[in-house]
Write an enzyme that holds these catalytic residues in place. Structure first.
Site, short mmCIF file in Angstrom:
data_model
loop_
_atom_site.label_atom_id
_atom_site.label_comp_id
_atom_site.label_asym_id
_atom_site.label_seq_id
_atom_site.Cartn_x
_atom_site.Cartn_y
_atom_site.Cartn_z
CE LYS A 172 -2.48 1.56 3.72
NZ LYS A 172 -3.69 1.67 4.53
C1 R5P Z 1 -3.16 4.37 8.54
O1 R5P Z 1 -3.61 4.68 9.62
C2 R5P Z 1 -3.67 3.25 7.85
O2 R5P Z 1 -2.71 2.40 7.28
C3 R5P Z 1 -4.75 3.53 6.84
O3 R5P Z 1 -5.29 2.29 6.55
C4 R5P Z 1 -4.33 4.19 5.55
O4 R5P Z 1 -3.71 5.40 5.77
C5 R5P Z 1 -5.50 4.31 4.56
O5 R5P Z 1 -6.46 5.13 5.04
P1 R5P Z 1 -6.71 6.60 4.46
O6 R5P Z 1 -7.36 6.40 3.12
O7 R5P Z 1 -7.60 7.26 5.45
O8 R5P Z 1 -5.36 7.25 4.31
#
Ligand code: R5P
Length: 260
Positions: A172
């Site tokens: 990710k």
């Molecule tokens: C961080 O807190 C996490 O890995 C989240 O899952 C990631 O940042 C994705 O969430 P967002 O779209 O809110 O950034």
């Protein structure tokens, strides 16, 4: 890759090679994030539109109906907080046995490239992969960025490639200028995080750019659950990821679904 590993991954990244992951794991270091104060209530209407749900063990146990069939991507790293000294000071927080007991489709851990605890987090990723490989559980490496880190293609390519070289099964990261370079140099599927809440049409444009530049989809949190209308928003994101909607078409869908 063995059958079990491929089967679990295919439950998350669907036949079209795409996925909409709903990320609600923020509380592991942010506490009760806006929109997730009552996590169970927030996600209930959204789950049927998500291909996978990313969250922590505690929220899974207490907030998700075990009778609802959705692939779980379990966050298994932590050990820091937003008010603590150093965000990168993370370790593995969940045993692989407990992840299996929870019947997860994948486990997720953050690596902090260029940060104080870079080495510790890469070694934690390696250790998690060693454990997870034994049971055919895919590992998602989350390329965490420190407050002062530049999210450019050079840096994010470095992070994604290190995750892939270490053996992660998917990664990710963030959308950036020249995102194609990040995709080209990373041999495992990439999902893009949404980041801080931005206006709905801009978040849809982010999802559109991500998939059109080669991402396998999104792992989106705040831009869905903090939206004016989360249920309409996740459907619009889904239309981009799985039905190749343009930004305008998806925004129109968002407005239409918001009226209902
Ligand atoms: C961080 O807190 C996490 O890995 C989240 O899952 C990631 O940042 C994705 O969430 P967002 O779209 O809110 O950034």
């Amino acid at each position: 890759m063995d059958w079990g590993m491929r089967n679990r991954l295919s439950r998350i990244i669907r036949r079209d090679g795409r996925t909409v992951m709903l990320a609600v794991d923020h509380g592991y270091f942010l506490g009760p994030t806006t929109g997730l104060e009552n996590l169970g209530k927030t996600i209930r209407p959204l789950l049927r539109y998500a291909d996978a749900l990313m969250l922590t063990r505690g929220m899974l146990r207490t907030q998700v109906d075990p009778g609802f069939d959705i692939p779980i991507v379990l966050r298994v790293s932590g050990g820091n907080s937003i008010v603590g000294k150093e965000l990168s000071n993370e370790e593995i927080t969940v045993s692989i046995r407990d992840a299996i007991r929870l019947n997860v489709a994948a486990v997720a851990l953050s690596i902090y490239i260029g940060a104080e605890y870079e080495h510790q987090t890469i070694m934690a990723l390696a250790e998690l992969i060693n454990q997870a490989e034994e049971f055919g559980i895919p590992v998602l490496a989350v390329t965490a960025v420190g407050r002062e880190m530049e999210r450019d293609a050079k840096y994010l390519s470095l992070c994604c490639r290190i995750a892939a070289e270490t053996g992660a099964h998917f990664v990710k990261t963030y959308l950036c200028e020249g995102f194609e370079r990040v995709v080209e140099t990373c041999p495992i599927p990439i999902v893009v995080a949404g980041g801080k809440k931005i206006p709905e049409k801009e978040a849809l444009a982010l999802a559109y750019k991500a998939v059109s530049k080669g991402a396998a989809g999104v792992d989106m949190g705040r831009n869905i659950f903090q939206s004016e209308n989360p249920k309409a928003m996740i459907q619009a994101v889904r239309a981009i990821v799985h039905k190749n909607f343009t930004v305008d078409e998806a925004y129109e869908l968002y407005l239409k679904k918001s009226k209902k």
